[in-house]
Design an enzyme around this catalytic site. Structure first.
Site, PDB file in Angstrom:
ATOM      1  N   LEU A  50       0.863  -1.181   0.000  1.00 16.39           N
ATOM      2  CA  LEU A  50       0.000   0.000   0.000  1.00 16.39           C
ATOM      3  C   LEU A  50       0.898   1.228   0.000  1.00 16.39           C
ATOM      4  CD1 LEU A  50      -2.571  -1.013   2.775  1.00 16.39           C
ATOM      5  CD2 LEU A  50      -2.846  -1.240   0.304  1.00 16.39           C
ATOM      6  N   GLU A  51       0.482   2.278  -0.686  1.00 16.15           N
ATOM      7  CA  GLU A  51       1.317   3.471  -0.839  1.00 16.15           C
ATOM      8  C   GLU A  51       1.678   4.120   0.490  1.00 16.15           C
ATOM      9  OE1 GLU A  51      -1.807   6.865  -2.073  1.00 16.15           O
ATOM     10  OE2 GLU A  51      -2.081   4.941  -3.036  1.00 16.15           O
TER      11      GLU A  51
END
Length: 533
Positions: A336-337
């Site tokens: 996930l960013e």
């Protein structure tokens, strides 16, 4: 600010009163905020600044710089969303910040929208006191000054271009300029008497160290919000995320339930900080609906040993649970960013957090991988798609959302799978006996002749031979140099009535058009236990 609560020389960081801090911020200051969605923001500090402005009319005309979106629809940056308090906003996303969106949409503030990863990397450039950050990320999108320059409302269009196009070794780049900070507000869990900060109860590390360095490089003040005070030398040195010499002062939280929630749904859970792992069987399968169908078709693109990113929306809500249900979570690496590696992601306004994460990295360092190496595959949402494959997720009419990390991730990715319903606005679909039936068509055609804003450049992707797919509940498309190609159609769907008449352009129809996998539309797991190499 008053010297009694800011460190001088080798003095220890001192506890300060949030009200005093708000009163001492000069009008016209630039504030940098750290947070991600509903996590990691300094709610006590921001709430007091907003309330002080309402009570006294001070401070005014602030510039706010932030990387990710920072609200769960009521907290975070929303506390500062007051006309007159702000004059300029430079950030990445406002999808969960309705008050801030209203200020932007009503032209009450200047607004520049830059890619989230570029904003995080700009912090490191500023920490080195460089004039800015250079990157190809954003070329061909609304960030490019030859298109919109990241100017996000009518008021800002008349203002100067901040981003520039530069050429090095006959290759184009965008130059993102440094924005000196007067203050940066960072959040930790604990602080010791020397000002060292740890993040043991936080769900994410984010970019608090880079932000602190950036502020210091330009003479700005670093103010922390924390829950606990500790004795000197009581922290393990590897647990210190921000060393005390960077911290000028701190605000101690008195009511964590309101001022320092770990995630929007809870004050604190060891699950979200990675201290407790939950049994996989405790995660219930998703009900069968069109969002799950879309996610299932996207998951069929996964290959073994891939490093994968998932974005907010349909991907963030369904990909993790589907992978868990199918028993595929050990076959690839999910990211996930926000900095999370592995685990099962949470969705909705807690996007960015995962249960059973394998690692939680600093926000900006995961973007190094996204930019430099390019993720093997990313699953992203889409609100508008046009005939040459452009995608818009950032702005619709006067509705300003922002791109977040979308541009940073999709542009260099090796493969992009966009996940979206075919239409929106009242769409009703039934899934019976393994077939798709459109009970009521959506009012809004997502496949439009020309997107309103280019968040993903189909032209750039096609020129660079990117592998791009567009997955819906009734059809699948891929990107070619000639435009969108229809490759799959769902069982029960009429090509002319349900697809071509619901598009504003004529796609290329593949000579090998086929039916979507029947397993996508049936109850129970697809029983895809292995991934292709």
């Amino acid at each position: 600010m008053h010297n009694e609560f800011l460190r001088e020389g080798n003095e220890i960081a001192r506890r300060i009163n949030a009200n005093d801090l708000a009163c001492e911020i000069p009008s016209g200051s630039t504030l940098a905020l750290v947070g991600f969605g509903g996590m990691g923001q300094c709610d006590k500090i921001l709430r007091v600044i907003g309330q002080t402005f309402k009570d006294t009319g001070h401070p005014t005309h602030l510039t706010v710089f932030h990387t990710a979106g920072q609200s769960d629809r009521s907290n975070g940056i929303e506390h500062l969303a007051e006309e007159g308090l702000l004059s300029r906003v430079i950030g990445g996303h406002w999808g969960l910040a309705p008050k801030m969106r209203r200020l932007i949409e009503e032209n009450k503030v200047d607004c520049y929208c830059w890619p989230q990863g570029q904003l995080t990397h700009l912090l490191r450039a500023m920490a080195n006191k460089l004039p800015g950050h250079i990157s190809p990320i954003g070329l061909g999108t609304f960030v490019d000054p030859r298109i919109e320059g990241g100017k996000f409302n009518e008021r800002t269009k008349a203002k100067e271009d901040l981003i520039q196009v530069v050429s090095l070794n006959n290759e184009e780049f965008l130059f993102y300029p440094s924005i000196p900070f007067d203050y940066v507000f960072i959040r930790g869990t604990s602080i010791d008497e020397k000002g060292n900060i740890t993040t043991e109860e936080e769900p994410l590390k984010l970019e608090i160290l880079s932000a602190a360095h950036a502020a210091k490089a330009y003479g700005g003040k670093v103010i922390a919000q924390v829950k606990y005070e500790a004795n000197s030398d009581s922290f393990h040195p590897k647990d210190v995320v921000v060393p005390g010499y960077l911290v000028d002062g701190y605000v101690l939280v008195e009511d964590p339930e309101i001022e320092h929630r770990q995630v929007p749904s809870t004050v604190y859970s060891p699950i979200f900080s990675g201290d407790v792992r939950t049994p996989l069987q405790s995660l219930a399968p998703l009900p069968l609906d069109i969002r799950k169908v879309i996610g299932r078709r996207a998951v069929q693109e996964l290959s073994a040993s891939s490093v994968v990113n998932i974005g907010i929306g349909i991907p963030g809500d369904v990909i993790g649970p589907i992978v868990n249900e199918e028993g595929l979570s050990q076959d690839f690496t999910l990211t996930l960013e926000s900095g999370v590696v592995g685990g099962t992601p949470l969705g909705a306004n807690e996007f960015g957090v995962a249960q059973n994460a394998a690692a939680i990295l600093e926000h900006e360092y995961l973007f190094d991988y996204y930019h430099g190496t390019g993720i093997d595959m990313t699953f992203m949402g889409a609100a508008e798609i046009d005939r040459i494959g452009n995608v818009n997720v950032s702005k619709f009419g006067t509705r300003t959302i922002g791109g977040g990390g979308f541009i940073d991730i999709t542009q260099p990715a090796k493969k992009v799978v966009f996940c979206t319903t075919f239409t929106s606005g009242g769409l009703e679909v039934s899934l019976e006996k393994g077939k798709v039936s459109i009970r009521r068509e959506g009012k809004i055609k997502k496949f439009t002749r020309q997107v309103e804003q280019i968040t993903f450049s189909g032209k750039y992707a096609a020129e660079h031979l990117k592998d791009v797919m567009y997955v819906t509940e009734r059809a699948v498309f891929c990107l070619s140099k000639r435009g969108l190609v229809l490759t799959e159609i769902a069982p029960g769907i009429d090509l002319e009535r349900d697809i071509l008449q619901q598009m504003a352009f004529q796609p290329i129809i593949s000579d090998s058009l086929k039916e979507m996998d029947l397993r996508l539309f049936k109850m129970g797991p697809m029983n895809r236990k292995t991934l292709t190499k």
